[in-house]
Design an enzyme around this catalytic site. Structure first.
Site, PDB file in Angstrom:
ATOM      1  N   THR A 147      39.696  31.377  28.055  1.00  0.00           N
ATOM      2  CA  THR A 147      39.028  30.420  27.164  1.00  0.00           C
ATOM      3  C   THR A 147      39.202  30.802  25.704  1.00  0.00           C
ATOM      4  O   THR A 147      39.573  29.973  24.871  1.00  0.00           O
ATOM      5  CB  THR A 147      37.495  30.421  27.426  1.00  0.00           C
ATOM      6  OG1 THR A 147      37.238  30.870  28.725  1.00  0.00           O
ATOM      7  CG2 THR A 147      36.892  29.084  27.136  1.00  0.00           C
ATOM      8  N   THR A 148      38.871  32.052  25.404  1.00  0.00           N
ATOM      9  CA  THR A 148      38.837  32.496  24.014  1.00  0.00           C
ATOM     10  C   THR A 148      40.220  32.366  23.387  1.00  0.00           C
ATOM     11  O   THR A 148      40.375  31.918  22.251  1.00  0.00           O
ATOM     12  CB  THR A 148      38.370  33.967  23.973  1.00  0.00           C
ATOM     13  OG1 THR A 148      37.241  34.088  24.821  1.00  0.00           O
ATOM     14  CG2 THR A 148      38.021  34.401  22.576  1.00  0.00           C
ATOM     15  N   ARG A 208      40.359  43.044  27.056  1.00  0.00           N
ATOM     16  CA  ARG A 208      40.557  44.189  27.958  1.00  0.00           C
ATOM     17  C   ARG A 208      42.036  44.483  28.112  1.00  0.00           C
ATOM     18  O   ARG A 208      42.554  45.466  27.593  1.00  0.00           O
ATOM     19  CB  ARG A 208      39.916  43.858  29.314  1.00  0.00           C
ATOM     20  CG  ARG A 208      39.947  44.975  30.331  1.00  0.00           C
ATOM     21  CD  ARG A 208      39.317  44.506  31.630  1.00  0.00           C
ATOM     22  NE  ARG A 208      40.070  43.444  32.270  1.00  0.00           N
ATOM     23  CZ  ARG A 208      40.747  43.553  33.407  1.00  0.00           C
ATOM     24  NH1 ARG A 208      40.752  44.685  34.062  1.00  0.00           N
ATOM     25  NH2 ARG A 208      41.403  42.519  33.915  1.00  0.00           N
ATOM     26  N   HIS A 230      32.263  26.336  29.857  1.00  0.00           N
ATOM     27  CA  HIS A 230      32.632  26.773  31.214  1.00  0.00           C
ATOM     28  C   HIS A 230      32.030  25.813  32.246  1.00  0.00           C
ATOM     29  O   HIS A 230      32.138  26.050  33.448  1.00  0.00           O
ATOM     30  CB  HIS A 230      32.112  28.175  31.499  1.00  0.00           C
ATOM     31  CG  HIS A 230      32.774  29.260  30.697  1.00  0.00           C
ATOM     32  ND1 HIS A 230      34.126  29.334  30.524  1.00  0.00           N
ATOM     33  CD2 HIS A 230      32.254  30.331  30.054  1.00  0.00           C
ATOM     34  CE1 HIS A 230      34.416  30.408  29.788  1.00  0.00           C
ATOM     35  NE2 HIS A 230      33.300  31.021  29.496  1.00  0.00           N
ATOM     36  N   SER A 247      38.592  40.326  35.956  1.00  0.00           N
ATOM     37  CA  SER A 247      38.162  40.198  34.566  1.00  0.00           C
ATOM     38  C   SER A 247      36.652  39.904  34.503  1.00  0.00           C
ATOM     39  O   SER A 247      35.947  40.421  33.638  1.00  0.00           O
ATOM     40  CB  SER A 247      38.964  39.077  33.897  1.00  0.00           C
ATOM     41  OG  SER A 247      38.655  38.990  32.536  1.00  0.00           O
ATOM     42  N   LYS A 303      36.501  33.675  32.196  1.00  0.00           N
ATOM     43  CA  LYS A 303      37.573  34.693  32.232  1.00  0.00           C
ATOM     44  C   LYS A 303      38.963  34.142  32.523  1.00  0.00           C
ATOM     45  O   LYS A 303      39.855  34.877  32.925  1.00  0.00           O
ATOM     46  CB  LYS A 303      37.244  35.830  33.220  1.00  0.00           C
ATOM     47  CG  LYS A 303      35.871  36.417  33.113  1.00  0.00           C
ATOM     48  CD  LYS A 303      35.388  36.645  31.713  1.00  0.00           C
ATOM     49  CE  LYS A 303      36.074  37.789  31.003  1.00  0.00           C
ATOM     50  NZ  LYS A 303      35.514  37.922  29.612  1.00  0.00           N
ATOM     51  N   MET A 325      44.513  39.231  18.249  1.00  0.00           N
ATOM     52  CA  MET A 325      43.118  38.830  18.511  1.00  0.00           C
ATOM     53  C   MET A 325      42.257  40.053  18.806  1.00  0.00           C
ATOM     54  O   MET A 325      41.099  40.124  18.406  1.00  0.00           O
ATOM     55  CB  MET A 325      43.053  37.815  19.654  1.00  0.00           C
ATOM     56  CG  MET A 325      43.526  36.437  19.200  1.00  0.00           C
ATOM     57  SD  MET A 325      43.305  35.133  20.418  1.00  0.00           S
ATOM     58  CE  MET A 325      41.521  35.014  20.546  1.00  0.00           C
TER      59      MET A 325
HETATM   60  P1  A3P Z   1      41.382  40.426  30.982  1.00  0.00           P
HETATM   61  O1  A3P Z   1      39.980  40.870  31.257  1.00  0.00           O
HETATM   62  O2  A3P Z   1      42.197  40.260  32.220  1.00  0.00           O
HETATM   63  O3  A3P Z   1      42.070  41.249  29.947  1.00  0.00           O
HETATM   64  P2  A3P Z   1      37.722  34.318  28.602  1.00  0.00           P
HETATM   65  O4  A3P Z   1      38.040  34.169  27.161  1.00  0.00           O
HETATM   66  O5  A3P Z   1      37.798  33.041  29.375  1.00  0.00           O
HETATM   67  O6  A3P Z   1      36.439  35.064  28.805  1.00  0.00           O
HETATM   68  O7  A3P Z   1      38.888  35.196  29.246  1.00  0.00           O
HETATM   69  C1  A3P Z   1      38.994  36.547  28.914  1.00  0.00           C
HETATM   70  C2  A3P Z   1      40.314  37.055  29.415  1.00  0.00           C
HETATM   71  O8  A3P Z   1      41.358  36.561  28.544  1.00  0.00           O
HETATM   72  C3  A3P Z   1      40.389  38.564  29.322  1.00  0.00           C
HETATM   73  O9  A3P Z   1      41.285  38.945  30.355  1.00  0.00           O
HETATM   74  C4  A3P Z   1      40.967  38.767  27.933  1.00  0.00           C
HETATM   75  O10 A3P Z   1      41.537  40.032  27.705  1.00  0.00           O
HETATM   76  C5  A3P Z   1      42.025  37.660  27.952  1.00  0.00           C
HETATM   77  N1  A3P Z   1      42.475  37.310  26.597  1.00  0.00           N
HETATM   78  C6  A3P Z   1      41.732  37.126  25.492  1.00  0.00           C
HETATM   79  N2  A3P Z   1      42.523  36.852  24.436  1.00  0.00           N
HETATM   80  C7  A3P Z   1      43.786  36.866  24.890  1.00  0.00           C
HETATM   81  C8  A3P Z   1      45.063  36.655  24.271  1.00  0.00           C
HETATM   82  N3  A3P Z   1      45.174  36.386  22.980  1.00  0.00           N
HETATM   83  N4  A3P Z   1      46.161  36.746  25.056  1.00  0.00           N
HETATM   84  C9  A3P Z   1      46.064  37.004  26.376  1.00  0.00           C
HETATM   85  N5  A3P Z   1      44.887  37.209  27.013  1.00  0.00           N
HETATM   86  C10 A3P Z   1      43.763  37.141  26.277  1.00  0.00           C
END
Ligand code: A3P
Length: 347
Positions: A73-74, A313, A158, A187, A70, A281
């Protein structure tokens, strides 16, 4: 107890701790393992895969995106992949699921066991069929895909540094993303409520306690950060904060461009920023192979999806200011002072 190639000893949670965990995370019923030293926490199948992660053959053109869950990463996976492969936004595979283009190295530890009926029913992507024509998908698709991917590979994990061979940074580039623990925990709680496989059924206070006591799957966030922070001056490690990506994406893309050696023009960096923005995204929503799985009540909690949002989210920094009580903020500040005392300061 099992001894792993990394030297860690893995044992399954038992007794009161296990019973208590199942109360809050009923769908972790197949078992949770904890490693010593470090206290890393994983689903049981990690034990079978651990040595393959540790001995994974990285190649010199690989880029590994490493974060605790969270931390963005993505987003970072998509940024790095786009910079390296699609800066003119014309790559034929750009719409393929992110998980297929940038395999989640240890994703198989969340997949159903090889002999289960669920394993038979797992959707097999076109990319997997193309790159792993003779492989058995029931043995786990993520690691097989990571191995088979053509250069230049961008990979995601991770796992912390200590669960890879010490030569990792000599072999490959790593992009590490850190995020303020107060937003990370919120998150992660959302993730655990959204996905039925994780399925957390307690209060925010309980979830924060699990986080602060290093008991959530993946374990101690502070130690994960510490291991990366200590390596931050290594020329093959690029350390970035989620909050900096949010605050000034163009500056961060320029820094990444220099690190990756991609040599992109201003217009190409603008393309990358736009293509990987939260809004774009979220509307593509192509993290997973099967977009329809978000409509599947057995996989995704539809109430949470409607009320709090999906995988994408909020995509903001500082949500904690509205969501954490003063007591939780105090608890977390104390934890930050005590555990994150190695020089990092959160934004
Ligand atoms: P939130 O739950 O605070 O919105 P991971 O990819 O490591 O699982 O992290 C997910 C978090 O990154 C989520 O945070 C998600 O909404 C946010 N996220 C994903 N894509 C994003 C983007 N393009 N810009 C900003 N935040 C992003």
């Amino acid at each position: 107890m099992t001894t792993l190639a990394s030297g860690h000893k893995a044992s399954l949670l038992e007794g009161d701790e296990w019973t208590k965990l199942l109360e809050y995370f009923p769908n972790y019923k197949d078992g949770i393992t904890r490693l010593s030293p470090g206290g890393w926490v994983f689903t049981k199948p990690y034990i079978n895969f651990a040595d393959r992660f540790y001995n994974f053959e990285f190649r010199k053109d690989d880029v590994l995106v490493m974060t605790w869950p969270k931390c963005g990463t993505t987003w970072t996976q998509e940024i790095v992949w786009t910079m390296r492969n699609n800066p003119d936004l014309d790559h034929p595979d750009a719409d393929v699921a992110i998980m297929d283009r940038v395999p989640f190295m240890e994703g198989d530890i969340f997949s159903p066991g090889e002999d289960s009926t669920e394993a038979e029913q797992m959707p097999v992507s076109e990319m997997f069929k193309r790159l792993c024509p003779n492989a058995d998908p029931r043995k786990g698709m993520s690691l097989q895909l990571a191995k088979a991917l053509l250069d230049p590979r961008t990979l995601k994990t991770h796992l912390p540094f200590s669960l890879f061979a010490p030569s990792l940074l000599e072999k490959t580039k790593v992009v590490y993303v850190a995020r303020n623990p107060k937003d990370t925990v919120l998150s992660y709680q959302h993730h655990h409520k959204l996905f039925k496989a994780q399925s957390f059924v307690g209060s925010l206070e309980t979830f924060v306690d699990y986080f602060l006591e290093d008991k959530l799957v993946y374990g101690p966030y502070w130690l994960h950060l510490k291991e990366a922070w200590e390596r931050r001056d290594h020329p093959n490690l690029h350390f970035v904060f989620y909050e900096d990506l949010k605050a000034d994406i163009m500056s961060e893309l320029k820094r990444l461009d220099a690190f990756l050696g991609t040599g992109l023009s201003h217009d190409q960096l603008v393309n990358v920023a736009k293509h990987t923005s939260f809004g774009e995204m979220k509307s593509r929503n192509n993290l997973f192979i099967n977009k329809d799985m978000f409509k599947n009540e057995a996989i995704v909690n539809q109430d949470v999806l409607q009320k709090d949002g999906g995988f994408f989210r909020q995509g903001k920094s500082g949500d904690w200011k509205a969501k954490l009580t003063p007591e939780l903020i105090e608890k977390m500040d104390k934890w930050i002072r005590q555990k994150c005392d190695f020089g990092i300061s959160f934004k």
